[in-house]
Write an enzyme that holds these catalytic residues in place. Structure first.
Site, PDB file in Angstrom:
ATOM      1  N   HIS A 205       3.022  -8.120  -9.974  1.00 11.64           N
ATOM      2  CA  HIS A 205       3.854  -8.683  -8.901  1.00 11.64           C
ATOM      3  C   HIS A 205       4.632  -9.884  -9.406  1.00 11.64           C
ATOM      4  O   HIS A 205       4.143 -11.016  -9.291  1.00 11.64           O
ATOM      5  CB  HIS A 205       2.954  -9.166  -7.754  1.00 11.64           C
ATOM      6  CG  HIS A 205       2.334  -8.081  -6.959  1.00 11.64           C
ATOM      7  ND1 HIS A 205       2.869  -7.597  -5.795  1.00 11.64           N
ATOM      8  CD2 HIS A 205       1.196  -7.387  -7.158  1.00 11.64           C
ATOM      9  CE1 HIS A 205       2.100  -6.659  -5.301  1.00 11.64           C
ATOM     10  NE2 HIS A 205       1.073  -6.503  -6.104  1.00 11.64           N
TER      11      HIS A 205
ATOM     12  N   ARG B 197      -5.093  -4.800  -7.348  1.00 11.48           N
ATOM     13  CA  ARG B 197      -5.409  -3.366  -7.268  1.00 11.48           C
ATOM     14  C   ARG B 197      -4.273  -2.545  -7.877  1.00 11.48           C
ATOM     15  O   ARG B 197      -3.700  -1.643  -7.266  1.00 11.48           O
ATOM     16  CB  ARG B 197      -5.684  -2.957  -5.809  1.00 11.48           C
ATOM     17  CG  ARG B 197      -6.992  -3.558  -5.285  1.00 11.48           C
ATOM     18  CD  ARG B 197      -7.163  -3.426  -3.784  1.00 11.48           C
ATOM     19  NE  ARG B 197      -6.844  -2.107  -3.270  1.00 11.48           N
ATOM     20  CZ  ARG B 197      -7.651  -1.047  -3.317  1.00 11.48           C
ATOM     21  NH1 ARG B 197      -8.821  -1.146  -3.888  1.00 11.48           N
ATOM     22  NH2 ARG B 197      -7.273   0.089  -2.790  1.00 11.48           N
TER      23      ARG B 197
ATOM     24  N   GLU C 209       7.021 -11.229  -7.995  1.00 10.82           N
ATOM     25  CA  GLU C 209       7.414 -12.011  -6.807  1.00 10.82           C
ATOM     26  C   GLU C 209       6.304 -12.943  -6.325  1.00 10.82           C
ATOM     27  O   GLU C 209       6.536 -13.781  -5.468  1.00 10.82           O
ATOM     28  CB  GLU C 209       7.873 -11.078  -5.675  1.00 10.82           C
ATOM     29  CG  GLU C 209       6.777 -10.376  -4.884  1.00 10.82           C
ATOM     30  CD  GLU C 209       6.103  -9.207  -5.625  1.00 10.82           C
ATOM     31  OE1 GLU C 209       6.400  -9.004  -6.821  1.00 10.82           O
ATOM     32  OE2 GLU C 209       5.272  -8.535  -5.004  1.00 10.82           O
TER      33      GLU C 209
ATOM     34  N   GLU D 196       0.869  -1.178   0.000  1.00 16.61           N
ATOM     35  CA  GLU D 196       0.000   0.000   0.000  1.00 16.61           C
ATOM     36  C   GLU D 196       0.911   1.235   0.000  1.00 16.61           C
ATOM     37  O   GLU D 196       1.592   1.500   0.994  1.00 16.61           O
ATOM     38  CB  GLU D 196      -0.909  -0.059   1.233  1.00 16.61           C
ATOM     39  CG  GLU D 196      -2.083   0.864   1.174  1.00 16.61           C
ATOM     40  CD  GLU D 196      -2.917   0.732  -0.096  1.00 16.61           C
ATOM     41  OE1 GLU D 196      -3.275  -0.406  -0.467  1.00 16.61           O
ATOM     42  OE2 GLU D 196      -3.207   1.757  -0.722  1.00 16.61           O
TER      43      GLU D 196
ATOM     44  N   CYS E 229       4.489  -2.704  -8.452  1.00 15.66           N
ATOM     45  CA  CYS E 229       3.155  -2.268  -8.022  1.00 15.66           C
ATOM     46  C   CYS E 229       3.230  -1.017  -7.135  1.00 15.66           C
ATOM     47  O   CYS E 229       3.605   0.042  -7.634  1.00 15.66           O
ATOM     48  CB  CYS E 229       2.438  -3.434  -7.358  1.00 15.66           C
ATOM     49  SG  CYS E 229       0.664  -3.236  -7.416  1.00 15.66           S
TER      50      CYS E 229
HETATM   51  N1  GLN Z   1      -3.270  -0.198  -4.643  1.00 17.23           N
HETATM   52  C1  GLN Z   1      -1.985  -0.156  -4.026  1.00 17.23           C
HETATM   53  C2  GLN Z   1      -1.527   1.280  -3.809  1.00 17.23           C
HETATM   54  O1  GLN Z   1      -2.160   2.167  -4.268  1.00 17.23           O
HETATM   55  C3  GLN Z   1      -0.967  -0.896  -4.857  1.00 17.23           C
HETATM   56  C4  GLN Z   1      -1.352  -2.335  -4.926  1.00 17.23           C
HETATM   57  C5  GLN Z   1      -0.224  -3.297  -4.843  1.00 17.23           C
HETATM   58  O2  GLN Z   1       0.933  -2.965  -4.557  1.00 17.23           O
HETATM   59  N2  GLN Z   1      -0.573  -4.544  -5.021  1.00 17.23           N
HETATM   60  O3  GLN Z   1      -0.530   1.505  -3.177  1.00 17.23           O
END
Ligand code: GLN
Length: 190
Positions: free
Chosen positions: A172, A137, A174, A58, A89
């Site tokens: 991802h 996401r 990983e 996040e 991500c």
């Molecule tokens: N939605 C997350 C963000 O805004 C990122 C998602 C993820 O790293 N899988 O930070």
């Protein structure tokens, strides 16, 4: 070579496992002392070899803890001075012009909406081939500058790119059994 992995939140352990599979040592960065020790290690190593992984998770939480730990400016400085980075991500979000400002990109967070929040596919990444991709996401790159090389687009959206020694992707690597993205990034470091 030893790789640093930002381990404040998110999928840092999975990156460590990927590196282990490739026989590469890593160290978790949780605070400023860890970071300073790592930079000292890199300076002493042969030709200053090293690199940093910014994992998925996040981005808002990671940015907040980085700031609380006094890590924002020192990490930003090391990257701007040429430390190689793999951002996956949320890690890609951290590098854009709205966050650390280390890469000339603007990233749209949670770009796939609720319906397509999470999905898996296989797709081509330039220089690597077809790789399995897990999107959670996920963000994508909605603006990029001249120095940015696009490595993959999916449905018209940029999902992997490189600027110098910074490699980023929306997905991802990983969370799959496929180590080629890590291997590709590592092969550019030495
Ligand atoms: N939605 C997350 C963000 O805004 C990122 C998602 C993820 O790293 N899988 O930070």
């Amino acid at each position: 070579m030893k790789i640093a992995i930002l381990a404040l939140q998110g999928a840092f352990e999975e990156h460590r496992q990927m590196l282990l599979q490739l026989g590469v040592e890593s160290v978790f960065i949780r605070n400023l002392t860890d970071w300073q020790e790592y930079l000292a290690h890199v300076r002493k190593s042969r030709e200053g070899e090293g690199g940093l992984i910014l994992p998925g998770g996040e981005s808002t939480a990671m940015m907040r803890v980085m700031s609380d730990e006094g890590l924002v400016a020192p990490i930003r400085k090391a990257i701007l001075e040429g430390l190689p980075v793999l951002g996956t991500c949320a890690g890609m979000i951290l590098l854009d012009d709205q966050h650390l400002g280390c890469m000339d990109i603007t990233v749209r967070r949670n770009a796939y909406g609720r319906q397509l929040g999470s999905f898996q596919t296989e797709h081509e990444v330039k220089g690597i081939g077809i790789v399995p991709m897990v999107f959670i996401r996920a963000p994508y790159i909605e603006r990029f500058g001249k120095g940015v090389e696009i490595l993959s687009t999916l449905d018209g959206h940029v999902i992997a790119a490189r600027q110098g020694r910074i490699f980023v992707c929306s997905f991802h690597p990983e969370l799959t059994g496929d180590t080629r993205v890590h291997q590709h990034w590592l092969s550019g470091l030495s």
